[in-house]
Design an enzyme around this catalytic site. Structure first.
Site, PDB file in Angstrom:
ATOM      1  N   CYS A  84      18.835   3.314  -6.306  1.00 51.16           N
ATOM      2  CA  CYS A  84      19.411   4.110  -5.219  1.00 51.16           C
ATOM      3  C   CYS A  84      19.685   5.518  -5.724  1.00 51.16           C
ATOM      4  O   CYS A  84      20.338   5.686  -6.772  1.00 51.16           O
ATOM      5  CB  CYS A  84      20.689   3.466  -4.692  1.00 51.16           C
ATOM      6  SG  CYS A  84      21.444   4.394  -3.325  1.00 51.16           S
ATOM      7  N   GLU A 146      17.748   1.260   3.507  1.00 50.18           N
ATOM      8  CA  GLU A 146      18.261   2.434   4.224  1.00 50.18           C
ATOM      9  C   GLU A 146      19.129   2.046   5.412  1.00 50.18           C
ATOM     10  O   GLU A 146      20.146   2.696   5.684  1.00 50.18           O
ATOM     11  CB  GLU A 146      17.098   3.338   4.674  1.00 50.18           C
ATOM     12  CG  GLU A 146      16.260   3.905   3.542  1.00 50.18           C
ATOM     13  CD  GLU A 146      17.098   4.550   2.432  1.00 50.18           C
ATOM     14  OE1 GLU A 146      18.163   5.141   2.731  1.00 50.18           O
ATOM     15  OE2 GLU A 146      16.700   4.444   1.263  1.00 50.18           O
ATOM     16  N   HIS A 149      22.476   1.283   4.211  1.00 49.11           N
ATOM     17  CA  HIS A 149      23.286   2.491   4.006  1.00 49.11           C
ATOM     18  C   HIS A 149      24.020   2.861   5.289  1.00 49.11           C
ATOM     19  O   HIS A 149      25.211   3.195   5.271  1.00 49.11           O
ATOM     20  CB  HIS A 149      22.400   3.670   3.579  1.00 49.11           C
ATOM     21  CG  HIS A 149      22.282   3.843   2.105  1.00 49.11           C
ATOM     22  ND1 HIS A 149      23.371   3.949   1.270  1.00 49.11           N
ATOM     23  CD2 HIS A 149      21.193   3.937   1.294  1.00 49.11           C
ATOM     24  CE1 HIS A 149      22.961   4.102   0.011  1.00 49.11           C
ATOM     25  NE2 HIS A 149      21.642   4.089   0.004  1.00 49.11           N
TER      26      HIS A 149
END
Length: 206
Positions: A84, A146, A149
């Protein structure tokens, strides 16, 4: 723009909001530019301090996802290795994660999108090179990363980490192919009879 590197600032869930066409174009351009500048294959808006539910992945082709939401995920999962950009430690030492082999999302700009491994259904990867060369699987993992996130979830969270706790010992045939983590941290597919001989030297069956 600087990337947020403080994990505590990436734990908030980013809710969906209305985007005008101009805003979609603007954030798409920004995400693509920042992804190219920072390197990597995926980036979420909140990694840049922008509280908008948008992200970009770039494996097979650049895909910007506006207000993505997961509508279906496979029961089949794989152990993967991820890094990441916001977590410097993972760039030096990747983290083992568990990911769905395929999943479907809906987003405002692209509609329904299915992410899945390129390998045919019912078949297995024969080697670790084949496994990690599967661009469909990489794209699928990246998209999950993603969207996580945007949901305030990091690859270092216990819900995503791959653990090796054995609850029931699996019996393998001597010629059955298994994925093995070697003592140097690399992974390799091999027959169980070969893997068994390496267990005492620090190898681990995944």
């Amino acid at each position: 723009m600087k990337l947020i590197k403080d994990p505590t600032k990436l734990k908030s869930v980013i809710n969906s909001s209305t985007f005008t066409k101009e805003e979609v174009d603007e954030i798409s351009t920004l995400l693509l530019q920042e992804l190219k500048r920072h390197g990597g294959i995926g980036l979420s808006a909140n990694q840049l301090g922008i509280n908008k539910r948008a992200c970009v992945i770039n494996v097979k082709e650049p895909l910007v996802l506006i207000n993505p939401r997961v509508v279906e995920a496979s029961k089949d999962t794989v152990a993967y290795v991820e890094q990441c950009l916001s977590l410097d430690k993972t760039m030096k030492k990747p983290v083992k994660t568990v990911r769905h082999k395929s999943f479907t999302i809906e987003c405002d700009n692209l509609g329904t999108v299915l992410f899945s491994a390129d390998i045919e259904a019912g078949k297995q990867w024969e080697t670790s090179d084949e496994f990690f060369s599967d661009e469909g699987l990489l794209e699928c993992v990246c998209a999950q990363h993603e969207i996580d996130h945007l949901n305030g979830i990091l690859i270092t969270d216990s819900s995503r980490r791959y653990t090796t706790t054995v609850t029931r010992e699996k019996k393998y045939g001597r010629n059955e192919r298994v994925m093995v983590k070697l003592s140097d941290g690399s992974t390799e597919f091999m027959k169980y009879k070969k893997a068994e001989s390496l267990l005492n030297s620090g190898a681990e069956i995944l």
